[in-house]
Design a protein around this motif. Structure first.
Motif, PDB file in Angstrom:
ATOM      1  N   LEU A 215       1.428  -1.371   0.039  1.00 28.83           N
ATOM      2  CA  LEU A 215       0.188  -0.157   0.071  1.00 28.83           C
ATOM      3  C   LEU A 215       0.808   1.160  -0.189  1.00 28.83           C
ATOM      4  N   ILE A 216       1.965   0.933   0.532  1.00 27.02           N
ATOM      5  CA  ILE A 216       2.643   2.151   0.656  1.00 27.02           C
ATOM      6  C   ILE A 216       3.404   2.468  -0.545  1.00 27.02           C
ATOM      7  N   LYS A 217       4.037   1.702  -0.710  1.00 26.70           N
ATOM      8  CA  LYS A 217       4.804   1.310  -1.871  1.00 26.70           C
ATOM      9  C   LYS A 217       5.002   2.296  -3.104  1.00 26.70           C
ATOM     10  N   LYS A 218       2.534   1.626  -3.606  1.00 22.16           N
ATOM     11  CA  LYS A 218       1.082   2.629  -4.416  1.00 22.16           C
ATOM     12  C   LYS A 218       1.096   3.879  -4.110  1.00 22.16           C
ATOM     13  N   PHE A 219       0.992   4.319  -3.323  1.00 21.43           N
ATOM     14  CA  PHE A 219       0.862   5.309  -2.780  1.00 21.43           C
ATOM     15  C   PHE A 219       1.715   6.392  -2.903  1.00 21.43           C
ATOM     16  N   GLU A 220       3.930   5.732  -2.775  1.00 20.70           N
ATOM     17  CA  GLU A 220       4.354   6.591  -3.588  1.00 20.70           C
ATOM     18  C   GLU A 220       5.181   6.652  -4.671  1.00 20.70           C
ATOM     19  N   TYR A 221       4.149   5.501  -5.204  1.00 16.60           N
ATOM     20  CA  TYR A 221       5.151   5.579  -6.601  1.00 16.60           C
ATOM     21  C   TYR A 221       3.805   6.730  -7.352  1.00 16.60           C
ATOM     22  N   LEU A 222       2.320   6.641  -7.121  1.00 14.07           N
ATOM     23  CA  LEU A 222       1.503   7.258  -7.894  1.00 14.07           C
ATOM     24  C   LEU A 222       1.884   8.928  -7.291  1.00 14.07           C
ATOM     25  N   ALA A 223       2.216   9.154  -6.367  1.00 13.02           N
ATOM     26  CA  ALA A 223       2.239  10.080  -6.305  1.00 13.02           C
ATOM     27  C   ALA A 223       3.359  11.147  -6.857  1.00 13.02           C
ATOM     28  N   ARG A 224       5.141   9.694  -6.787  1.00 12.64           N
ATOM     29  CA  ARG A 224       5.773  10.490  -7.030  1.00 12.64           C
ATOM     30  C   ARG A 224       5.921  11.133  -8.773  1.00 12.64           C
ATOM     31  N   ASP A 225       4.466   9.627  -9.489  1.00 14.90           N
ATOM     32  CA  ASP A 225       5.381  10.211 -10.628  1.00 14.90           C
ATOM     33  C   ASP A 225       4.266  10.989 -11.424  1.00 14.90           C
ATOM     34  N   GLY A 239       5.319   8.881   6.068  1.00 11.56           N
ATOM     35  CA  GLY A 239       4.057   8.093   6.375  1.00 11.56           C
ATOM     36  C   GLY A 239       3.423   8.197   5.184  1.00 11.56           C
ATOM     37  N   ASP A 240       1.805   8.443   6.012  1.00 10.72           N
ATOM     38  CA  ASP A 240       0.774   8.107   4.704  1.00 10.72           C
ATOM     39  C   ASP A 240       0.318   9.518   4.332  1.00 10.72           C
ATOM     40  N   ALA A 241       1.707  10.463   3.905  1.00  9.30           N
ATOM     41  CA  ALA A 241       1.922  11.387   3.093  1.00  9.30           C
ATOM     42  C   ALA A 241       2.592  12.096   2.333  1.00  9.30           C
ATOM     43  N   VAL A 242       2.124  12.658   1.402  1.00  6.33           N
ATOM     44  CA  VAL A 242       3.245  13.427   0.500  1.00  6.33           C
ATOM     45  C   VAL A 242       3.729  14.771   0.745  1.00  6.33           C
ATOM     46  N   PHE A 243       4.165  15.373   0.818  1.00  4.82           N
ATOM     47  CA  PHE A 243       4.791  16.779   0.367  1.00  4.82           C
ATOM     48  C   PHE A 243       5.376  17.477  -0.540  1.00  4.82           C
ATOM     49  N   TYR A 244       4.270  18.120  -0.676  1.00  6.91           N
ATOM     50  CA  TYR A 244       4.892  18.603  -2.595  1.00  6.91           C
ATOM     51  C   TYR A 244       5.309  20.061  -2.863  1.00  6.91           C
ATOM     52  N   ILE A 245       6.026  20.532  -3.332  1.00  6.77           N
ATOM     53  CA  ILE A 245       6.193  21.929  -3.693  1.00  6.77           C
ATOM     54  C   ILE A 245       6.300  22.223  -5.105  1.00  6.77           C
ATOM     55  N   ALA A 246       5.717  23.650  -5.803  1.00 11.35           N
ATOM     56  CA  ALA A 246       6.062  24.308  -7.447  1.00 11.35           C
ATOM     57  C   ALA A 246       6.749  25.158  -7.374  1.00 11.35           C
ATOM     58  N   ASP A 247       7.356  25.608  -8.041  1.00  9.69           N
ATOM     59  CA  ASP A 247       8.315  27.150  -8.056  1.00  9.69           C
ATOM     60  C   ASP A 247       6.458  28.221  -8.826  1.00  9.69           C
ATOM     61  N   ASP A 248       5.594  27.514  -9.261  1.00 12.17           N
ATOM     62  CA  ASP A 248       4.624  29.016  -9.184  1.00 12.17           C
ATOM     63  C   ASP A 248       3.028  27.923  -9.189  1.00 12.17           C
ATOM     64  N   GLU A 261      -6.922  12.722  -8.764  1.00  8.92           N
ATOM     65  CA  GLU A 261      -8.255  12.952 -10.036  1.00  8.92           C
ATOM     66  C   GLU A 261      -7.345  10.795 -10.107  1.00  8.92           C
ATOM     67  N   ARG A 262      -5.829  11.003 -10.339  1.00  9.12           N
ATOM     68  CA  ARG A 262      -5.139   9.809 -10.302  1.00  9.12           C
ATOM     69  C   ARG A 262      -5.589   8.995  -9.203  1.00  9.12           C
ATOM     70  N   PHE A 263      -5.567   9.271  -8.070  1.00 10.63           N
ATOM     71  CA  PHE A 263      -5.787   8.337  -6.977  1.00 10.63           C
ATOM     72  C   PHE A 263      -7.323   7.569  -6.561  1.00 10.63           C
ATOM     73  N   ASN A 264      -8.512   8.570  -7.073  1.00 10.70           N
ATOM     74  CA  ASN A 264      -9.429   8.185  -7.107  1.00 10.70           C
ATOM     75  C   ASN A 264     -10.013   7.219  -8.394  1.00 10.70           C
ATOM     76  N   ALA A 265      -9.037   6.746  -9.923  1.00 12.49           N
ATOM     77  CA  ALA A 265      -9.068   6.690 -10.478  1.00 12.49           C
ATOM     78  C   ALA A 265      -7.971   5.201 -10.277  1.00 12.49           C
ATOM     79  N   SER A 266      -7.624   4.953  -9.185  1.00 12.19           N
ATOM     80  CA  SER A 266      -6.611   4.188  -8.610  1.00 12.19           C
ATOM     81  C   SER A 266      -7.343   2.799  -8.140  1.00 12.19           C
ATOM     82  N   ILE A 269      -5.927   1.298  -3.285  1.00  7.96           N
ATOM     83  CA  ILE A 269      -5.448   2.378  -2.859  1.00  7.96           C
ATOM     84  C   ILE A 269      -6.471   3.645  -2.020  1.00  7.96           C
ATOM     85  N   LEU A 270      -6.171   3.427  -1.386  1.00  3.29           N
ATOM     86  CA  LEU A 270      -6.939   4.529  -0.119  1.00  3.29           C
ATOM     87  C   LEU A 270      -7.085   6.273  -1.017  1.00  3.29           C
TER      88      LEU A 270
END
Length: 358
Positions: A215-225, A239-248, A261-266, A269-270
């Motif tokens: 579960l953790i592996k899939k969550f991290e893989y989808l988020a990173r992708d 843990g069960d969260a990912v902290f992301y950042i963008a320049d704009d 959208e990606r997680f809802n369609a997968s 995964i929770l």
């Protein structure tokens, strides 16, 4: 290489169990340069520094203090300590910065080594139908085969990411005017947020270790992708969260909506919830700090399942942008948040998508 990684038979596994010392001896030569011949005092003498400097170097690299009679250092340790002192002597950086950079190398390398080893163990267990103990013994025996390639890929990735950061820095600060600088303000204007799994705690209590790892592996893989492919970056996994950042903000809005959208369609995964905040932050030790980070953390906790929660200022910035018409913003009930007062909240969706209920 005469034998592929998949051509492992029972006799090789028995050999790994019978002669673990020979395997470690070969890995010792490959990874740390051979014989452990020096005590800490002798390491310092070889590098022509004080024993305290050598001890500070070793501790900054993330290793335990050594006994005075313990011989654990090799010629490669001497060379690394000499290189560090030459960098300091060049006056390009001072001692505090050197220690900070050594700690950075230590932290990243420790996590990288753990990640790579566990990935190889999981690969052996899955593809050869081995128990955990056998998989780890096979991993040890075959590390010699993959380590040179792993090392080359590590250097490649470091250089590529360093160049990408320097390129972004050049582009951003070439455009920034001096009037934009304020000495009492955090220096980096960024858009950031969190995505986390809903009901993770209760679900993890029901799952076995292998199912939880998947579960953790899939969550991290989808988020990173999603995050990296759309031009943003992962600050860290929590843990069960990912902290992301963008320049704009435009990139961040696209990323966070795509995440939901990606997680809802997968499958398998929770469901997730997310937050997005724009503001000024500071970056230190590979992490990001500042009021927007705290606000984003609070907002994700209050977001509905499948929702992206924003503060009023970020919502207004999206509405005012030319690209903002691609999104739908809905005001929801404000909430009191400790240290922040009453926070006005909005939900963000792409147009023509389902808006989560509150």
């Amino acid at each position: 290489m005469s034998q592929s990684f998949d051509e492992i038979n029972a006799s090789e596994m028995r050999a790994s169990r019978t002669h673990p010392e020979s395997t470690i001896a070969q890995l010792q030569k490959l990874l740390i340069g051979g014989e452990k011949r020096y005590t800490l005092a002798e390491l310092a003498e070889q590098a022509q520094v004080t024993e305290q400097v050598a001890a500070d170097f070793w501790r900054a690299m993330g290793f335990a203090d050594t006994h005075p009679d313990q011989r654990i250092f090799t010629n490669e340790d001497v060379a690394a300590l000499v290189d560090a002192q030459q960098l300091l002597a060049s006056k390009v950086i001072d001692e505090s910065t050197l220690i900070s950079m050594l700690r950075a190398h230590s932290y990243i390398s420790d996590r990288l080594a753990l990640w790579q080893v566990e990935a190889l163990v999981e690969d052996r267990a899955r593809r050869l139908a081995l128990d955990d103990t056998s998989a780890r013994l096979v991993m040890l025996d075959h590390m010699r085969m993959v380590q040179p390639l792993l090392e080359k890929q590590t250097i490649y990735a470091m250089r590529r990411h360093l160049y990408s950061l320097l390129e972004r820095t050049d582009a951003e600060y070439a455009r920034r005017g001096r009037d934009e600088y304020a000495p009492n303000r955090y220096p980096l204007r960024r858009s950031l947020g969190f995505v986390d799994m809903v009901s993770y705690t209760s679900t993890s209590a029901r799952l076995g270790p292998m199912a939880l790892a998947r579960l953790i592996k899939k969550f991290e893989y989808l988020a990173r992708d999603v995050i990296t492919s759309r031009g943003a970056r992962i600050v860290k996994n929590i843990g069960d969260a990912v902290f992301y950042i963008a320049d704009d903000l435009q990139t961040a809005a696209d990323v966070v909506c795509a995440l939901v959208e990606r997680f809802n369609a997968s499958e398998d995964i929770l469901p997730v919830r997310a937050s997005l905040v724009e503001g000024y932050v500071v970056s230190r030790s590979g992490d990001v700090f500042g009021p927007p980070v705290n606000l984003a953390s609070r907002l994700v906790d209050s977001a509905p399942q499948g929702g992206v929660c924003l503060d009023a200022q970020t919502a207004q910035a999206i509405e005012a942008a030319g690209w903002g018409e691609e999104y739908y913003l809905r005001e929801i009930e404000p909430l009191p948040m400790q240290g922040l007062g009453i926070v006005e909240r909005y939900l963000l969706n792409r147009r023509n998508t389902i808006t989560p209920s509150v």
